[in-house]
Design an enzyme around this catalytic site. Structure first.
Site, mmCIF file in Angstrom:
data_model
loop_
_atom_site.group_PDB
_atom_site.id
_atom_site.type_symbol
_atom_site.label_atom_id
_atom_site.label_comp_id
_atom_site.label_asym_id
_atom_site.label_seq_id
_atom_site.Cartn_x
_atom_site.Cartn_y
_atom_site.Cartn_z
ATOM 1 N N CYS B 76 20.752 4.713 1.852
ATOM 2 C CA CYS B 76 19.535 5.375 2.345
ATOM 3 C C CYS B 76 18.803 6.082 1.198
ATOM 4 C CB CYS B 76 19.879 6.320 3.490
ATOM 5 S SG CYS B 76 18.436 6.812 4.442
ATOM 6 N N HIS B 169 23.759 3.704 7.085
ATOM 7 C CA HIS B 169 24.795 4.657 6.669
ATOM 8 C C HIS B 169 26.205 4.238 7.091
ATOM 9 C CE1 HIS B 169 21.998 7.812 5.388
ATOM 10 N NE2 HIS B 169 21.259 7.476 6.422
ATOM 11 N N GLU B 171 28.830 5.224 5.946
ATOM 12 C CA GLU B 171 29.709 6.401 5.852
ATOM 13 C C GLU B 171 29.721 7.214 7.141
ATOM 14 O OE1 GLU B 171 26.791 6.030 4.477
ATOM 15 O OE2 GLU B 171 25.646 7.902 4.426
#
Lengths: 297, 192
Positions: B76, B169, B171
């Protein structure tokens, strides 16, 4: 079932996700597009658009309400970083208005005059995420249970005095630590005291922290204040009056951003604290007519 | 064992470190030059790209990062910083990948979304729940850039040699697929 849960949660992962992106950053109160430009240039991760900073709200007295949508739109148009705005506690119509403007986060804030003495906004009903203040773990969990996707300490806004933010952060930390020692029945009793489901307490105990991002707010006025709050375990910093009521807002804004990133590096902190002018004057908590942190429950 | 750094100036670096630890990989927060030198590859996390850019400069990491030859991955905000061109913006960038990117191109926070996409990595197609938050859009890919995943026709995961960018994302999920892929890139480079 999953779909039902998703619609109830209204994309909770997306809401908490934006708060995750703000971590380690500074969110600054701004009252004009020019302020927003100064904040963005200093490295703010987001701005809070409002008509007056908290210290001026204190001084003005009367009823403090949501800001004029015109001002919020101007600030949204002037910056590329996320824009937050405040509503009064319980004022879901103000929240609906802000959601329709497309603000990125709503702060259901004790800095404004509360609109409801019994109910906070049911935040699950909204697609826009909410941040709420807390003075301790019970209050934080009640807000999370209502759908808040981000928490901040209440501190004592507009005072430039960090002592209340420290108290609130330490209280949350101590109350989370206490959960670890509790038996199942003690946990049940605590859940009743906090007026939240016991599952939420079990989750906090398992994580050892709140299940959402927790920022410091209310009285942060110097780079050292920011470092203090970060070292106490906050995920990031809100600065309200502390920037634009200091003698050199550009230098203060940048220094607080640098201090938040390098909060453990005392050499760097000394460097960024040097020659940045006078912080806002500040007030002793005992001299206040109104304690904003006592609003909400 | 490889050492993976996560740029820890601002953003969701903690979540990247959790994902790496879930893979039993040594993960380190990187804020300074010596910390950057000590790792075999770097992740630039999600966060605010303008903020991270300023902090890269103020922490004296600009030259080292612009010359970085080890594997690097941006998610991002990190992807924005890696791009050679950022449309309609003169903000700080590293310019390490031949891509053009446009910030917040899917809209504001109320337009953030998640969607199941297919990753095409290691000649395998894997389903992945991609989370897009105020996401940028990759609008142009240079010739040497390969797309590894699309979402509604947009490239959302791209690779150029040992440089990787995702506009979503990984993560924020509990899936390790993309992190594993990046760690393998580092291992490959080390074995060369």
């Amino acid at each position: 079932m999953t779909e039902e849960l998703n619609s109830k949660n209204n994309g909770i992962k997306l809401k908490t996700g934006l708060a995750d992106m703000l971590k380690g950053g500074v969110i600054m109160d701004v009252v004009t597009a020019e302020h927003a430009a100064i904040a963005e240039k200093a490295g703010a991760v987001a701005v809070m658009a409002l008509e007056r900073v908290p210290s001026d709200i204190r001084q003005a007295g009367g009823v403090a309400r949501m800001s004029d949508p015109k001002l919020i739109k101007e600030i949204m148009a002037s910056t590329t970083i996320p824009v937050m705005a405040k509503i009064r506690i319980g004022h879901f119509a103000e929240a609906q208005i802000l959601e329709s403007l497309g603000v990125d986060y709503i702060d259901e804030s004790e800095v404004l005059t509360p609109a409801d003495e019994k109910y906070h906004v049911s935040k699950w009903d909204f697609k826009v995420p909410f941040v709420c203040g807390c003075t301790g773990l019970g209050e934080a969990l009640r807000r999370i249970h209502e759908g808040a996707a981000m928490i901040r300490t209440k501190g004592e806004a507009g005072t430039g005095n960090v002592v209340e933010a420290v108290r609130h952060m330490r209280t949350v930390n101590e109350e989370i630590a206490a959960l670890k020692e509790m038996s199942e029945s003690e946990l049940d009793t605590k859940a009743k005291e906090y007026r939240v489901p016991v599952e939420l307490l079990k989750k906090v105990r398992e994580l050892g922290r709140l299940p959402v991002v927790n920022f410091a707010a209310g009285g942060i006025a110097t780079p050292a204040d920011a470092s203090l709050m970060m070292q106490l375990g906050c995920d990031g910093i809100f600065v309200g009056s502390g920037i634009f009521k200091s003698s050199n807002p550009t230098a203060m804004a940048r220094a607080i951003v640098d201090a938040t990133t390098n909060y453990k590096d005392s050499k760097k902190l000394a460097e960024v604290s040097e020659g940045i002018g006078d912080p806002m004057k500040g007030q002793n908590i005992a001299d206040l007519d109104v304690k904003l942190s006592e609003r909400g429950w | 064992m490889v050492k993976v750094g996560v740029l820890a100036l601002q953003g969701d670096f903690r979540e990247h470190i959790w994902r790496l630890k879930a893979l039993n990989v040594d993960a380190f927060e990187v804020r300074k030059i010596d910390e950057l030198d000590a790792v075999d590859g770097l992740i630039i996390p999600g966060g605010e790209s303008t903020t991270i850019g300023k902090l890269i400069r103020r922490n004296g990491l600009t030259d080292l990062l612009r010359r970085y030859h080890k594997p690097i991955w941006g998610t991002c905000a990190g992807a924005i910083l890696l791009a050679k061109d950022i449309e309609d913006s003169d903000q700080f960038k590293l310019g390490l990948m031949n891509i053009t990117i446009r910030r917040n191109d899917y809209g504001r926070q109320i337009d953030s979304f998640s969607q199941d996409i297919e990753l095409n990595i290691n000649d395998q197609r894997t389903s992945f729940n991609a989370i897009f938050i105020r996401a940028p859009r990759i609008t142009k890919l240079g010739e040497s850039v390969k797309s590894l995943a699309e979402c509604n026709g947009d490239a959302v995961m791209v690779i150029e040699k040992n440089r990787l960018a995702t506009t979503f994302h990984p993560e924020l999920t509990d899936m390790n697929t993309v992190h594993k892929f990046f760690v393998e890139l580092i291992v490959k480079q080390q074995n060369h």
